[in-house]
Design a protein around this motif. Structure first.
Motif, PDB file in Angstrom:
ATOM      1  N   LEU A 190     -27.565  92.660  47.591  1.00  0.00           N
ATOM      2  CA  LEU A 190     -28.700  91.751  47.779  1.00  0.00           C
ATOM      3  C   LEU A 190     -28.423  90.538  48.653  1.00  0.00           C
ATOM      4  O   LEU A 190     -29.371  89.956  49.204  1.00  0.00           O
ATOM      5  CB  LEU A 190     -29.193  91.271  46.409  1.00  0.00           C
ATOM      6  CG  LEU A 190     -29.738  92.378  45.500  1.00  0.00           C
ATOM      7  CD1 LEU A 190     -29.831  91.904  44.056  1.00  0.00           C
ATOM      8  CD2 LEU A 190     -31.091  92.849  46.008  1.00  0.00           C
ATOM      9  N   HIS A 201     -28.455  84.405  47.787  1.00  0.00           N
ATOM     10  CA  HIS A 201     -28.486  85.247  46.588  1.00  0.00           C
ATOM     11  C   HIS A 201     -27.714  84.539  45.493  1.00  0.00           C
ATOM     12  O   HIS A 201     -26.581  84.087  45.698  1.00  0.00           O
ATOM     13  CB  HIS A 201     -27.877  86.624  46.837  1.00  0.00           C
ATOM     14  CG  HIS A 201     -27.848  87.477  45.598  1.00  0.00           C
ATOM     15  ND1 HIS A 201     -28.992  87.821  44.920  1.00  0.00           N
ATOM     16  CD2 HIS A 201     -26.814  88.037  44.905  1.00  0.00           C
ATOM     17  CE1 HIS A 201     -28.671  88.561  43.861  1.00  0.00           C
ATOM     18  NE2 HIS A 201     -27.355  88.700  43.833  1.00  0.00           N
ATOM     19  N   ARG A 237     -33.459  93.292  48.990  1.00  0.00           N
ATOM     20  CA  ARG A 237     -33.895  92.159  49.816  1.00  0.00           C
ATOM     21  C   ARG A 237     -34.902  92.632  50.853  1.00  0.00           C
ATOM     22  O   ARG A 237     -34.669  93.593  51.581  1.00  0.00           O
ATOM     23  CB  ARG A 237     -32.683  91.513  50.484  1.00  0.00           C
ATOM     24  CG  ARG A 237     -33.025  90.394  51.479  1.00  0.00           C
ATOM     25  CD  ARG A 237     -31.775  89.724  51.994  1.00  0.00           C
ATOM     26  NE  ARG A 237     -31.140  88.935  50.946  1.00  0.00           N
ATOM     27  CZ  ARG A 237     -31.497  87.691  50.637  1.00  0.00           C
ATOM     28  NH1 ARG A 237     -32.487  87.086  51.297  1.00  0.00           N
ATOM     29  NH2 ARG A 237     -30.868  87.039  49.686  1.00  0.00           N
ATOM     30  N   THR A 269     -32.967  85.553  46.282  1.00  0.00           N
ATOM     31  CA  THR A 269     -32.900  86.603  45.272  1.00  0.00           C
ATOM     32  C   THR A 269     -31.982  86.158  44.142  1.00  0.00           C
ATOM     33  O   THR A 269     -31.032  85.397  44.357  1.00  0.00           O
ATOM     34  CB  THR A 269     -32.402  87.926  45.873  1.00  0.00           C
ATOM     35  OG1 THR A 269     -31.161  87.688  46.564  1.00  0.00           O
ATOM     36  CG2 THR A 269     -33.419  88.497  46.846  1.00  0.00           C
TER      37      THR A 269
END
Length: 328
Positions: free
Chosen positions: A135, A225, A288, A295
């Motif tokens: 991610l 992230h 993503r 995220t």
């Protein structure tokens, strides 16, 4: 074919492998653990892994005990008991102590008993680091670890396996502990100002045992992230705004249940827009969407992760002859 009456059949002596914490640490390869977790998260999302919710026993003013079981075809059945007793640090013991039992899926007979204290630490960090592989932006270069305990140590060891980082910043309430941890990696440095560290980070790893949020959601820059592995009901280390307002990823949807099954920080958060790591493994389009989005991965810790780590250690022990074989 005639069989003996059940009352006439005894178990007899069976060989069981016993592995210490030090042996488990020597047997587990971090890169292999990351690869196998990736595959098993995908299998979990496809319904190929049994991983029921965990029950808890609470000892007032002392700690709690969780029982965690999982099985995936091709592996030994895994049952872990993990005990979290915060007062242990004053006794010179880890505050997380655990044991794993493995069982033959053909007969149910016990095959291995191993200390799982190290497993609990590395598998939790490995799942979080896997979330960064899946991610975080590939061009991420600055990471910050908040915390300086076991989880912070394992994050520091595993993060370079998934991202080519320029620097790993470490922030802790105890700056001296952060400095000690930073000495373990040439690309790490301890910083006293947590807000400054977070504001310049592409990757943020929350790895504390804090009962309250350790960062402000406003510090997170676009494209970051964030992972959080801390477990401390009724609140916890992750700011509520990050869980509610950003794209959220979990191990399983059980994360939205009340503790001890789920995560305290997700109380009142709708699971409607969330996805699991396995969803992303099976379909990267579930991950993503935009380079600028934030995220968030919130961990609860699941038995599938213990199963993967314990089976890897057991197989390595069988190959190398490590451990002690006892008559059971």
């Amino acid at each position: 074919m005639p069989t003996q009456a059940a009352f006439a059949v005894g178990k007899g002596a069976q060989k069981v492998t016993v592995l210490s914490e030090a042996q488990v640490e020597q047997l587990l390869d971090p890169g292999e653990l990351l690869r196998e977790l990736d595959a098993s998260f995908g299998a979990l999302a496809r319904g190929e892994v049994q991983c029921p919710p965990r029950p808890q026993i609470s000892v007032p003013d002392r700690g709690f005990s969780l029982a965690m079981a999982a099985w995936q075809p091709g592996m030994q059945i895994c049952v872990k008991v993990v005990n979290v007793f915060d007062g242990n640090l004053r006794r010179g013991l880890p505050n997380h102590l655990a044991i794993v039992n493995l069982f033959d899926p053909e007969t149910g007979a016990v095959t291995c008993v191993m200390d799982a204290t190290y497993i609990t630490g590395i598998r939790t960090a490995a799942a979080a680091v896997l979330s960064h592989k899946l991610l975080s932006r590939p061009e991420s270069r600055v990471a910050t670890i908040v915390g300086a305990g076991v989880q912070a140590r394992e994050h520091l060891r595993l993060l370079p396996l998934v991202r080519d980082l320029d620097v790993i910043q470490i922030c802790s309430l105890e700056l001296e502990h952060a400095e000690q941890l930073a000495r373990l990696h040439p690309g790490a440095r301890a910083l006293p100002a947590i807000e400054d560290a977070i504001r310049q980070s592409d990757i943020v790893c929350l790895a504390t045992h804090s009962a309250t949020p350790v960062i402000d959601a406003a510090w997170i820059k676009p494209g970051t992230h964030v992972s959080s592995v801390g477990y401390h009901p009724p609140l916890g280390e992750l700011p509520a705004a990050l869980a509610r307002e950003r794209r959220l990823f979990v191990e399983t949807m059980d994360a939205f249940a009340a503790p001890p099954v789920g995560c305290a920080e997700l109380a009142g958060v709708s699971p409607a827009g969330a996805a699991t790591l396995g969803d992303v493994v099976n379909d990267p389009r579930r991950g993503r969407i935009d380079p600028s989005e934030v995220t968030v991965y919130k961990a609860m810790g699941i038995a599938m992760e213990d199963m993967v780590a314990a089976n890897l250690a057991f197989r390595a022990a069988q190959r190398s002859g490590a451990g002690i074989a006892i008559d059971w």
